[in-house]
Motif scaffolding. Structure first.
Motif, mmCIF file in Angstrom:
data_model
loop_
_atom_site.group_PDB
_atom_site.id
_atom_site.type_symbol
_atom_site.label_atom_id
_atom_site.label_comp_id
_atom_site.label_asym_id
_atom_site.label_seq_id
_atom_site.Cartn_x
_atom_site.Cartn_y
_atom_site.Cartn_z
ATOM 1 N N ASP A 137 0.840 -1.200 0.000
ATOM 2 C CA ASP A 137 0.000 0.000 0.000
ATOM 3 C C ASP A 137 0.876 1.250 0.000
ATOM 4 O OD1 ASP A 137 -2.081 -1.758 0.266
ATOM 5 O OD2 ASP A 137 -2.492 -1.329 2.360
ATOM 6 N N TYR A 259 -13.778 -2.812 -1.834
ATOM 7 C CA TYR A 259 -12.651 -2.426 -0.980
ATOM 8 C C TYR A 259 -12.660 -3.085 0.397
ATOM 9 C CZ TYR A 259 -11.532 1.135 -4.417
ATOM 10 O OH TYR A 259 -11.185 1.778 -5.569
ATOM 11 N N ARG A 282 -7.288 -1.165 -1.069
ATOM 12 C CA ARG A 282 -7.132 -2.616 -1.092
ATOM 13 C C ARG A 282 -8.414 -3.289 -1.538
ATOM 14 N NH1 ARG A 282 -3.648 -5.953 -0.092
ATOM 15 N NH2 ARG A 282 -1.741 -4.771 0.214
ATOM 16 N N ASP A 284 -8.927 -7.094 -1.252
ATOM 17 C CA ASP A 284 -8.379 -8.425 -0.983
ATOM 18 C C ASP A 284 -9.328 -9.575 -1.330
ATOM 19 O OD1 ASP A 284 -6.037 -7.275 -0.138
ATOM 20 O OD2 ASP A 284 -6.512 -7.365 2.006
ATOM 21 N N THR A 298 -4.083 -4.438 -4.180
ATOM 22 C CA THR A 298 -4.253 -3.025 -3.868
ATOM 23 C C THR A 298 -4.011 -2.232 -5.148
ATOM 24 O OG1 THR A 298 -3.565 -1.242 -2.364
ATOM 25 C CG2 THR A 298 -1.824 -2.708 -3.095
#
Ligand code: HAM
Length: 425
Positions: A137, A259, A282, A284, A298
């Protein structure tokens, strides 16, 4: 005018088109050194892809999609954003993970047009797929920060938030839903819907009465799990190490559904109502939602139009012609053929040159050269061809010099012209 462009679309005129090429080159240089490869997914996808990624509860899917059925009755949509296509392409083409990809692509959103908001716009985006660590990030944010700084984006500031993960978000959402349900009467129609579909999204609402209610809404910060807390702290620490200034904005939830954890927005005070230059965070769980294996990721994307607006000002969008560094004026048939060959030889030597082939005598051609905004002209008649010496005339001063082809090649002022460097009007 018989045909006008469609509302919310723009003609990218030469000055802006050139600036975009430059910007893409800068991004390519910077991002390829950080391991990013370019990718170009298709302009349209199955509607379902956006429904399941951008999200059924997002404004983009609910209100802004260019959704259409093709002649085979397929349910399709013009892409409103790049992340779903990039993830689909990674999964469908079995690209090896981890992978870093960047793109420059047009996007389509049927939103209300205004300054900095168009129905067709272009985003440059960068996605780091397969890296879960907060360092990814930070690296991405730093890449963006450096890029925007180098571009000269004015009034830039960074906002940061975390929106939790699968572990801690459900508990918070439940609490928020309870709070919103208690305040239903004070909420706008959209927020009433959001309460059921995606309560976090109420924080996006611009309606003053909703904003008032939200002042006493429960805070997500108090509901973060240990993993999310540590991740967020590490991101902030990383930014501190690079001295990247940021503000925490607990209300920033981003308008897309995928997100988790870190979300970011680079904004500019120059942009007015549409103040977000770049958004990301992000995501994931997106790979899994699209049927792939667990794959943390990300990324961010910024709008080229807003980036140019904030770095070069409104002028960048205008164009009414540029000057010609060197214009050859052939006089007579023989000179026309000679000039045609000559311009290619000059170009090969790095000189930007055109020829005025429309028939006419010297004074007519000089007038045309003036109208075309020529900086210099090279006059070629039969005499000049016979002597292999040409007349170079400075159109501003009227000064004339005779010179050979070799002398012409060695003139510094003719070298290294970019298309718009001289006397634009
Ligand atoms: P987004 O915030 O919806 O994020 O859009 C990214 C950027 O595109 C905005 O910050 C803005 O500069 C520009 N933009 C969006 N809509 C318009 C419009 N109608 N007219 C002009 N510019 C616009 C995304 O699309 C995510 N896919 C970003 C991302 C990448 N997240 C992770 N990876």
């Amino acid at each position: 005018m018989r045909y006008e462009r469609v509302k919310g679309t723009r003609d990218v005129l030469p000055r802006e088109a050139l600036a975009r090429r430059e910007l893409e080159k800068l991004v390519h240089d910077k991002f390829s050194r950080a391991g990013f490869f370019p990718i170009l997914p298709p302009t349209f996808e199955k509607y379902e892809l956006y429904q399941h990624s951008t999200g059924e509860a997002s404004d983009i899917v609910i209100k802004e999609m260019y959704r259409f059925a093709d002649m085979g009755g397929r349910d399709l949509a013009l892409r409103p954003e790049g992340t779903p296509s990039v993830m689909r392409a990674i999964l469908e083409n079995h690209l090896k993970i981890p992978i870093r990809l960047w793109y420059s692509m047009t996007m389509f959103r049927q939103d209300k047009p205004q300054k900095g908001r168009y129905r067709e716009h272009t985003q440059i985006g960068a996605e780091i797929v397969g890296e879960a660590e907060p360092e990814a990030d930070v690296e991405l944010i730093k890449l963006g920060y450096d890029l925007f700084t180098e571009m000269g984006i004015e009034g830039m500031y960074l906002e940061l938030n975390t929106i939790g993960c699968r572990e801690c978000r459900p508990g918070y959402t439940e609490k928020l839903t309870r709070f919103l349900t208690e305040h239903q009467k004070e909420l706008c129609e959209d927020c009433k819907l959001r309460t059921q579909r995606n309560p976090l999204r109420v924080f996006d609402c611009k309606v003053a009465s909703c904003q008032e209610v939200l002042k006493s809404a429960p805070s997500q910060r108090e509901h973060l799990c240990q993993g999310c807390k540590e991740h967020f702290d590490a991101v902030k620490k990383g930014l501190g190490r690079f001295s990247i200034p940021f503000g925490e904005n607990e209300r920033m939830v981003r308008g897309l559904d995928y997100y988790s954890r870190t979300v970011i927005e680079f904004k500019s005070t120059l942009l007015g109502a549409q103040d977000t230059l770049c958004g990301g965070g992000r995501y994931d769980y997106l790979a899994e939602e699209l049927g792939g294996p667990p794959t943390p990721a990300t990324g961010f994307a910024f709008g080229i139009e807003r980036a140019l607006l904030t770095s070069r000002g409104e002028d960048i969008f205008e164009f009414s012609g540029a000057s010609i560094p060197l214009l050859v004026l052939p006089l007579g048939d023989k000179a026309q053929a000679y000039a045609l060959e000559l311009i290619f030889k000059l170009r090969q030597a790095g000189i930007s040159v055109q020829a005025e082939f429309r028939s006419g005598g010297l004074s007519r051609k000089l007038k045309r050269a003036d109208a075309r905004n020529a900086e210099r002209v090279l006059i070629i008649g039969e005499d000049e061809i016979a002597k292999a010496r040409f007349i170079l005339r400075d159109m501003h001063t009227g000064e004339q010099k005779e010179m050979t082809f070799e002398e012409l090649l060695s003139l510094h002022e003719l070298k290294g012209h970019s298309l718009l460097t001289n006397g634009e009007d």
